[in-house]
Design a protein around this motif. Structure first.
Motif, short mmCIF file in Angstrom:
data_model
loop_
_atom_site.label_atom_id
_atom_site.label_comp_id
_atom_site.label_asym_id
_atom_site.label_seq_id
_atom_site.Cartn_x
_atom_site.Cartn_y
_atom_site.Cartn_z
N ARG A 29 0.83 -1.20 0.00
CA ARG A 29 0.00 0.00 0.00
C ARG A 29 0.87 1.26 0.00
NH1 ARG A 29 -3.21 0.63 5.15
NH2 ARG A 29 -3.59 -1.57 4.73
N LEU A 30 1.91 1.27 0.83
CA LEU A 30 2.84 2.40 0.84
C LEU A 30 3.48 2.58 -0.53
CD1 LEU A 30 4.49 1.73 4.30
CD2 LEU A 30 3.36 3.87 3.69
N GLU A 31 3.90 1.48 -1.14
CA GLU A 31 4.51 1.56 -2.47
C GLU A 31 3.52 2.10 -3.50
OE1 GLU A 31 7.69 -2.16 -2.07
OE2 GLU A 31 5.70 -2.51 -2.90
N GLY A 32 2.27 1.67 -3.41
CA GLY A 32 1.27 2.14 -4.35
C GLY A 32 0.99 3.63 -4.22
N VAL A 33 0.87 4.10 -2.98
CA VAL A 33 0.64 5.53 -2.77
C VAL A 33 1.86 6.33 -3.22
CG1 VAL A 33 0.12 7.32 -1.07
CG2 VAL A 33 -0.98 5.07 -0.90
N LEU A 34 3.06 5.80 -2.98
CA LEU A 34 4.27 6.48 -3.42
C LEU A 34 4.28 6.63 -4.94
CD1 LEU A 34 7.07 7.65 -2.79
CD2 LEU A 34 7.98 5.32 -2.87
N GLU A 35 3.85 5.61 -5.66
CA GLU A 35 3.77 5.72 -7.11
C GLU A 35 2.81 6.82 -7.53
OE1 GLU A 35 2.76 1.97 -8.78
OE2 GLU A 35 4.60 0.96 -8.10
N ASP A 36 1.67 6.90 -6.86
CA ASP A 36 0.69 7.93 -7.21
C ASP A 36 1.22 9.33 -6.92
OD1 ASP A 36 -2.24 6.78 -7.90
OD2 ASP A 36 -1.21 5.38 -6.59
N VAL A 37 1.87 9.49 -5.78
CA VAL A 37 2.42 10.80 -5.42
C VAL A 37 3.52 11.17 -6.41
CG1 VAL A 37 3.67 12.12 -3.68
CG2 VAL A 37 1.79 10.62 -3.00
N GLY A 38 4.37 10.20 -6.77
CA GLY A 38 5.42 10.47 -7.75
C GLY A 38 4.86 10.90 -9.09
N ALA A 39 3.78 10.26 -9.53
CA ALA A 39 3.15 10.63 -10.80
C ALA A 39 2.57 12.04 -10.71
CB ALA A 39 2.07 9.63 -11.16
N LEU A 40 2.00 12.38 -9.56
CA LEU A 40 1.44 13.71 -9.39
C LEU A 40 2.54 14.78 -9.41
CD1 LEU A 40 -0.97 15.55 -8.84
CD2 LEU A 40 -0.76 14.99 -6.40
N ILE A 41 3.65 14.50 -8.74
CA ILE A 41 4.79 15.43 -8.75
C ILE A 41 5.26 15.66 -10.18
CG2 ILE A 41 7.22 15.67 -8.11
CD1 ILE A 41 6.51 14.23 -5.47
N GLY A 42 5.28 14.59 -10.97
CA GLY A 42 5.74 14.71 -12.35
C GLY A 42 4.86 15.59 -13.21
N ARG A 43 3.60 15.75 -12.81
CA ARG A 43 2.68 16.58 -13.59
C ARG A 43 2.66 18.04 -13.14
NH1 ARG A 43 -0.75 12.05 -12.61
NH2 ARG A 43 -2.06 13.27 -11.21
N LEU A 44 3.26 18.32 -11.99
CA LEU A 44 3.19 19.66 -11.42
C LEU A 44 4.54 20.35 -11.49
CD1 LEU A 44 1.11 18.86 -8.20
CD2 LEU A 44 0.25 19.86 -10.33
N GLN A 45 4.50 21.65 -11.71
CA GLN A 45 5.71 22.46 -11.68
C GLN A 45 5.89 23.05 -10.28
OE1 GLN A 45 7.91 22.81 -14.17
NE2 GLN A 45 6.66 21.39 -15.37
N PRO A 46 7.14 23.23 -9.84
CA PRO A 46 7.35 23.89 -8.55
C PRO A 46 6.72 25.28 -8.54
CG PRO A 46 9.40 22.91 -9.35
CD PRO A 46 8.41 22.82 -10.49
N LEU A 47 6.14 25.64 -7.41
CA LEU A 47 5.53 26.96 -7.29
C LEU A 47 6.64 28.03 -7.24
CD1 LEU A 47 2.71 26.35 -4.66
CD2 LEU A 47 2.51 26.50 -7.13
N ARG A 48 6.39 29.11 -7.94
CA ARG A 48 7.34 30.22 -7.91
C ARG A 48 7.06 31.11 -6.71
NH1 ARG A 48 7.35 32.19 -14.27
NH2 ARG A 48 8.20 30.22 -15.13
#
Length: 218
Positions: A193-212
């Motif tokens: 479950r931890l691994e699965g959530v980590l994959e989802d969070v990683g995918a979300l990070i990949g779609r977002l740009q750092p806030l300026r």
């Protein structure tokens, strides 16, 4: 009596609210507006008793029989009504706090307007592993890419949660799709479950740009 013990006591006749649009995780709270007559009766009876009910997903193909009793997915989350108010026409607003996963073993007979099941409580076993810190670090990185108000709510919880609780609170905060949420709810292996959530969070990070930064720079 602890909340877990209350769930275990209620499990022989557990009230169930099937809601295809929402999945509740343990250790999280969900607001619900109850308007259907059968579920107004469910909440009324729960408030008069142990304040326990479970939120469940329906099996695929439920759309043609929602007004009846379409099959429910057996893995659901049981919780405690921690706040309630009755509003116009006998409707209710409630806050349901998730306590633990439960597995339906059988559905009880149709002697009430709403649905009740026999269930088995499935508390998480303690777990420690590198996946915890990996997920925390991913949440900290995500915090730099989302509005501060969202990060401020998530970071303190992620910092102190452990094991299955960490996976659940992060999944509840960042994963909107009911199907994916249900898949994670149904994952009883904490490591996976931890691994699965980590994959989802990683995918979300990949779609977002750092806030300026928005303020003046020194």
């Amino acid at each position: 009596m602890t909340a877990q013990e209350r769930i275990e006591r209620a499990a022989s006749a557990l009230k169930v609210f099937p809601l295809p649009s929402a999945v509740l995780f343990p250790h999280t709270v969900i607001p619900l507006h109850i308007f259907e007559p059968r579920y107004r009766a469910l909440v009324r009876d729960a408030l008069a008793g142990d304040r326990i009910l479970a939120l469940s997903q329906l099996e695929p193909g439920w759309e043609g029989d929602y007004g009846g009793r379409p099959p429910m997915q057996p893995l659901m989350c049981a919780g405690v009504i921690v706040w309630d108010e009755q509003v116009e026409e006998g409707r209710y607003n409630i806050l349901l706090q998730g306590v633990c996963r439960v597995r339906m073993t059988s559905e009880l007979t149709e002697d009430k307007a709403y649905r009740e099941v026999q269930a088995e409580a499935l508390p998480d076993f303690p777990y420690e592993g590198p996946e915890e810190e990996q997920l925390r670090q991913a949440v900290f990185e995500l915090a730099g890419r989302v509005p501060p108000s969202f990060a401020e709510n998530l970071l303190p919880v992620a910092a102190r949660a452990q094991g299955g609780m960490l996976a659940d609170v992060v999944a509840s905060a960042v994963i909107p799709e009911p199907e994916r949420r249900q898949a994670l709810l149904a994952e009883l292996d904490v490591k996976r479950r931890l691994e699965g959530v980590l994959e989802d969070v990683g995918a979300l990070i990949g779609r977002l740009q750092p806030l300026r930064p928005t303020g003046p720079l020194n």
